[in-house]
Design a protein around this motif. Sequence first.
Motif, PDB file in Angstrom:
ATOM      1  N   GLU A  79     -16.845 -32.063 -32.161  1.00 29.04           N
ATOM      2  CA  GLU A  79     -16.392 -33.182 -31.333  1.00 29.04           C
ATOM      3  C   GLU A  79     -16.190 -34.388 -32.227  1.00 29.04           C
ATOM      4  O   GLU A  79     -17.118 -34.829 -32.911  1.00 29.04           O
ATOM      5  CB  GLU A  79     -17.397 -33.503 -30.232  1.00 29.04           C
ATOM      6  N   VAL A  80     -14.969 -34.903 -32.239  1.00 35.00           N
ATOM      7  CA  VAL A  80     -14.609 -36.037 -33.085  1.00 35.00           C
ATOM      8  C   VAL A  80     -13.748 -36.997 -32.281  1.00 35.00           C
ATOM      9  O   VAL A  80     -12.798 -36.577 -31.616  1.00 35.00           O
ATOM     10  CB  VAL A  80     -13.829 -35.579 -34.346  1.00 35.00           C
ATOM     11  N   ASP A  81     -14.083 -38.272 -32.343  1.00 41.34           N
ATOM     12  CA  ASP A  81     -13.270 -39.311 -31.709  1.00 41.34           C
ATOM     13  C   ASP A  81     -13.000 -39.006 -30.234  1.00 41.34           C
ATOM     14  O   ASP A  81     -11.893 -39.210 -29.738  1.00 41.34           O
ATOM     15  CB  ASP A  81     -11.945 -39.468 -32.474  1.00 41.34           C
ATOM     16  N   GLY A  82     -14.024 -38.514 -29.555  1.00 40.91           N
ATOM     17  CA  GLY A  82     -13.896 -38.251 -28.132  1.00 40.91           C
ATOM     18  C   GLY A  82     -13.157 -36.981 -27.783  1.00 40.91           C
ATOM     19  O   GLY A  82     -12.848 -36.745 -26.603  1.00 40.91           O
ATOM     20  N   MET A  83     -12.865 -36.153 -28.764  1.00 46.75           N
ATOM     21  CA  MET A  83     -12.153 -34.895 -28.496  1.00 46.75           C
ATOM     22  C   MET A  83     -12.971 -33.708 -28.980  1.00 46.75           C
ATOM     23  O   MET A  83     -13.509 -33.732 -30.090  1.00 46.75           O
ATOM     24  CB  MET A  83     -10.782 -34.892 -29.185  1.00 46.75           C
ATOM     25  N   ARG A  84     -13.046 -32.698 -28.156  1.00 45.70           N
ATOM     26  CA  ARG A  84     -13.654 -31.433 -28.551  1.00 45.70           C
ATOM     27  C   ARG A  84     -12.527 -30.521 -29.039  1.00 45.70           C
ATOM     28  O   ARG A  84     -11.573 -30.269 -28.297  1.00 45.70           O
ATOM     29  CB  ARG A  84     -14.377 -30.798 -27.361  1.00 45.70           C
ATOM     30  N   LEU A  85     -12.658 -30.021 -30.252  1.00 42.87           N
ATOM     31  CA  LEU A  85     -11.592 -29.192 -30.800  1.00 42.87           C
ATOM     32  C   LEU A  85     -12.136 -28.229 -31.847  1.00 42.87           C
ATOM     33  O   LEU A  85     -13.267 -28.378 -32.320  1.00 42.87           O
ATOM     34  CB  LEU A  85     -10.480 -30.050 -31.396  1.00 42.87           C
ATOM     35  N   THR A  86     -11.319 -27.232 -32.172  1.00 37.62           N
ATOM     36  CA  THR A  86     -11.718 -26.283 -33.197  1.00 37.62           C
ATOM     37  C   THR A  86     -11.650 -26.951 -34.570  1.00 37.62           C
ATOM     38  O   THR A  86     -10.862 -27.863 -34.797  1.00 37.62           O
ATOM     39  CB  THR A  86     -10.803 -25.044 -33.180  1.00 37.62           C
ATOM     40  N   THR A  87     -12.490 -26.482 -35.489  1.00 35.50           N
ATOM     41  CA  THR A  87     -12.509 -27.032 -36.840  1.00 35.50           C
ATOM     42  C   THR A  87     -11.200 -26.720 -37.551  1.00 35.50           C
ATOM     43  O   THR A  87     -10.454 -25.823 -37.152  1.00 35.50           O
ATOM     44  CB  THR A  87     -13.664 -26.434 -37.651  1.00 35.50           C
ATOM     45  N   PRO A  88     -10.883 -27.434 -38.623  1.00 34.94           N
ATOM     46  CA  PRO A  88      -9.648 -27.136 -39.352  1.00 34.94           C
ATOM     47  C   PRO A  88      -9.555 -25.674 -39.796  1.00 34.94           C
ATOM     48  O   PRO A  88      -8.488 -25.049 -39.667  1.00 34.94           O
ATOM     49  CB  PRO A  88      -9.711 -28.089 -40.547  1.00 34.94           C
ATOM     50  N   ALA A  89     -10.644 -25.112 -40.310  1.00 31.70           N
ATOM     51  CA  ALA A  89     -10.597 -23.719 -40.792  1.00 31.70           C
ATOM     52  C   ALA A  89     -10.361 -22.749 -39.645  1.00 31.70           C
ATOM     53  O   ALA A  89      -9.557 -21.810 -39.759  1.00 31.70           O
ATOM     54  CB  ALA A  89     -11.891 -23.382 -41.530  1.00 31.70           C
ATOM     55  N   ARG A  90     -11.056 -22.940 -38.520  1.00 32.71           N
ATOM     56  CA  ARG A  90     -10.852 -22.067 -37.361  1.00 32.71           C
ATOM     57  C   ARG A  90      -9.445 -22.251 -36.793  1.00 32.71           C
ATOM     58  O   ARG A  90      -8.787 -21.284 -36.383  1.00 32.71           O
ATOM     59  CB  ARG A  90     -11.907 -22.348 -36.294  1.00 32.71           C
ATOM     60  N   THR A  91      -8.971 -23.481 -36.785  1.00 30.93           N
ATOM     61  CA  THR A  91      -7.614 -23.749 -36.310  1.00 30.93           C
ATOM     62  C   THR A  91      -6.603 -22.985 -37.141  1.00 30.93           C
ATOM     63  O   THR A  91      -5.647 -22.393 -36.610  1.00 30.93           O
ATOM     64  CB  THR A  91      -7.318 -25.258 -36.365  1.00 30.93           C
ATOM     65  N   TRP A  92      -6.801 -22.983 -38.467  1.00 28.09           N
ATOM     66  CA  TRP A  92      -5.869 -22.261 -39.341  1.00 28.09           C
ATOM     67  C   TRP A  92      -5.838 -20.769 -39.002  1.00 28.09           C
ATOM     68  O   TRP A  92      -4.755 -20.178 -38.927  1.00 28.09           O
ATOM     69  CB  TRP A  92      -6.270 -22.454 -40.809  1.00 28.09           C
ATOM     70  N   LEU A  93      -6.985 -20.168 -38.776  1.00 32.87           N
ATOM     71  CA  LEU A  93      -7.017 -18.751 -38.417  1.00 32.87           C
ATOM     72  C   LEU A  93      -6.302 -18.514 -37.088  1.00 32.87           C
ATOM     73  O   LEU A  93      -5.575 -17.523 -36.932  1.00 32.87           O
ATOM     74  CB  LEU A  93      -8.459 -18.255 -38.338  1.00 32.87           C
ATOM     75  N   ASP A  94      -6.469 -19.408 -36.129  1.00 34.86           N
ATOM     76  CA  ASP A  94      -5.807 -19.258 -34.836  1.00 34.86           C
ATOM     77  C   ASP A  94      -4.291 -19.363 -34.950  1.00 34.86           C
ATOM     78  O   ASP A  94      -3.558 -18.886 -34.068  1.00 34.86           O
ATOM     79  CB  ASP A  94      -6.315 -20.319 -33.852  1.00 34.86           C
ATOM     80  N   LEU A  95      -3.796 -19.979 -36.011  1.00 40.30           N
ATOM     81  CA  LEU A  95      -2.348 -20.093 -36.210  1.00 40.30           C
ATOM     82  C   LEU A  95      -1.720 -18.805 -36.715  1.00 40.30           C
ATOM     83  O   LEU A  95      -0.496 -18.620 -36.598  1.00 40.30           O
ATOM     84  CB  LEU A  95      -2.034 -21.214 -37.207  1.00 40.30           C
ATOM     85  N   ALA A  96      -2.529 -17.911 -37.260  1.00 38.35           N
ATOM     86  CA  ALA A  96      -1.995 -16.704 -37.912  1.00 38.35           C
ATOM     87  C   ALA A  96      -1.063 -15.890 -37.017  1.00 38.35           C
ATOM     88  O   ALA A  96       0.001 -15.446 -37.473  1.00 38.35           O
ATOM     89  CB  ALA A  96      -3.146 -15.836 -38.433  1.00 38.35           C
ATOM     90  N   PRO A  97      -1.394 -15.649 -35.737  1.00 42.07           N
ATOM     91  CA  PRO A  97      -0.470 -14.865 -34.908  1.00 42.07           C
ATOM     92  C   PRO A  97       0.786 -15.628 -34.486  1.00 42.07           C
ATOM     93  O   PRO A  97       1.731 -15.017 -33.988  1.00 42.07           O
ATOM     94  CB  PRO A  97      -1.323 -14.520 -33.665  1.00 42.07           C
TER      95      PRO A  97
END
Length: 316
Positions: free
Chosen positions: A122-140
Amino acid sequence: MEHEQHQEIFQASIFTVAEARAAGLTGYRLRHGRLTTPTRGIRIWDGVTPPWFETLRAYSGLDGEHYLSHTTAAQVWGIWLPIWLTSESPIHITGRKGATAARRRPDVVGHRAALDPRDVVEVDGMRLTTPARTWLDLAPLLRDPFDLVAAGDALLQRADGPPRPEGVLGTNPLSTLREIDAVLGRRPAVKGIRTAREARGMLRAGVDSAPESRMRSVILAAGLPDPVVNQEVQLPDGRVKRPDLHYLQWRIALQYEGEGHADRVQLNKDIHRDDAFAANDWITVRAGHYLYTAAGERDFLGRLRRAIAQQSRRFG
C-alpha cells in the motif's frame, strides 16, 4: 472536526461510501442529487471527471482484499508498456483467491490469484501489486517477448539515470533481480511463467530506455555477445563517454537514436560524442525506430557484425 471531515469528503471529486460513512455522512446525504454512482460503493460529483489516480485510490479503497494490478499497476509504478496497453480503462484489480474481491464492475477487469503478502503493498493511498509481481502479471499480455524484457529492464533502471515519468510512484530502481527471482519462485505454474523465465535471462540493470532494451534483446537473440550496458568508458585520450551499449574489447559503441536526438542541442552532443569515439579508433553502430521491424533488425545486425569483424582484425 466532524464538519472538517465532511468538507474534505465533499471536496473530493470521487470517494467511497465507506470513507463517507467513516466521516459521519448519513445515507440521506449520500443520496444527494448531484452525486452519481459509477459502481456500487463509490460516489462521484455529477459532471466531474476525476483525475485517474484519484479514481484508482477510490477503487483500491473498496471493501475486500484486492489490489490494483497488471497494466494498471504498471502505469502507477511508471513501468514501460507498449502504447497499445497504456489506456487508463479498464482498471485491472486482482483479488485473493477465496476472498470476495475482484468482483464484476463496469470498466474493471477482475482477476483472482494467490497473493503472497510480499507481492502486494500500500503506497500513497493505493493498494497494488509490487513492481516485480506486476512484471510477472504482464507476461501473458505482452505479445512481443522483447517488450517483456523492456518492461523488466524498467524495474532496474539506475538511480542516476533519466527522470521518471511525472506523477508515478517509486524511485529507481523499482526492484532488484533478486526480488524478481523470488516472485518467479513463488509462482512456478502461473500463466506466462515460461515467457517470464526466458525474459528474466535477458534482463540487465542500468538500462535507460525501452529502445535500448530492444537493441540489446535483438543482439542477444541473434547469438551475439552480451554488450556492456550504460557504463562510462575512458577513451585513450582521457575523455569519458557513456554509450548506450558497448564492447570494450572491440571498441564498438552502440547508440539508439530516438526522436529526442533530433533536437539541435542533443544532435550537437551526439556529433561530439561520435567524433570522440572515432578519434580513438572506436566504431559507433547506430539504431533507430526501424529496429522494431524485421528488416530493421537484419540491417542493424548486419552492420554490427561487419563492425565486429573489422574491429576484431584490428584488436583481436
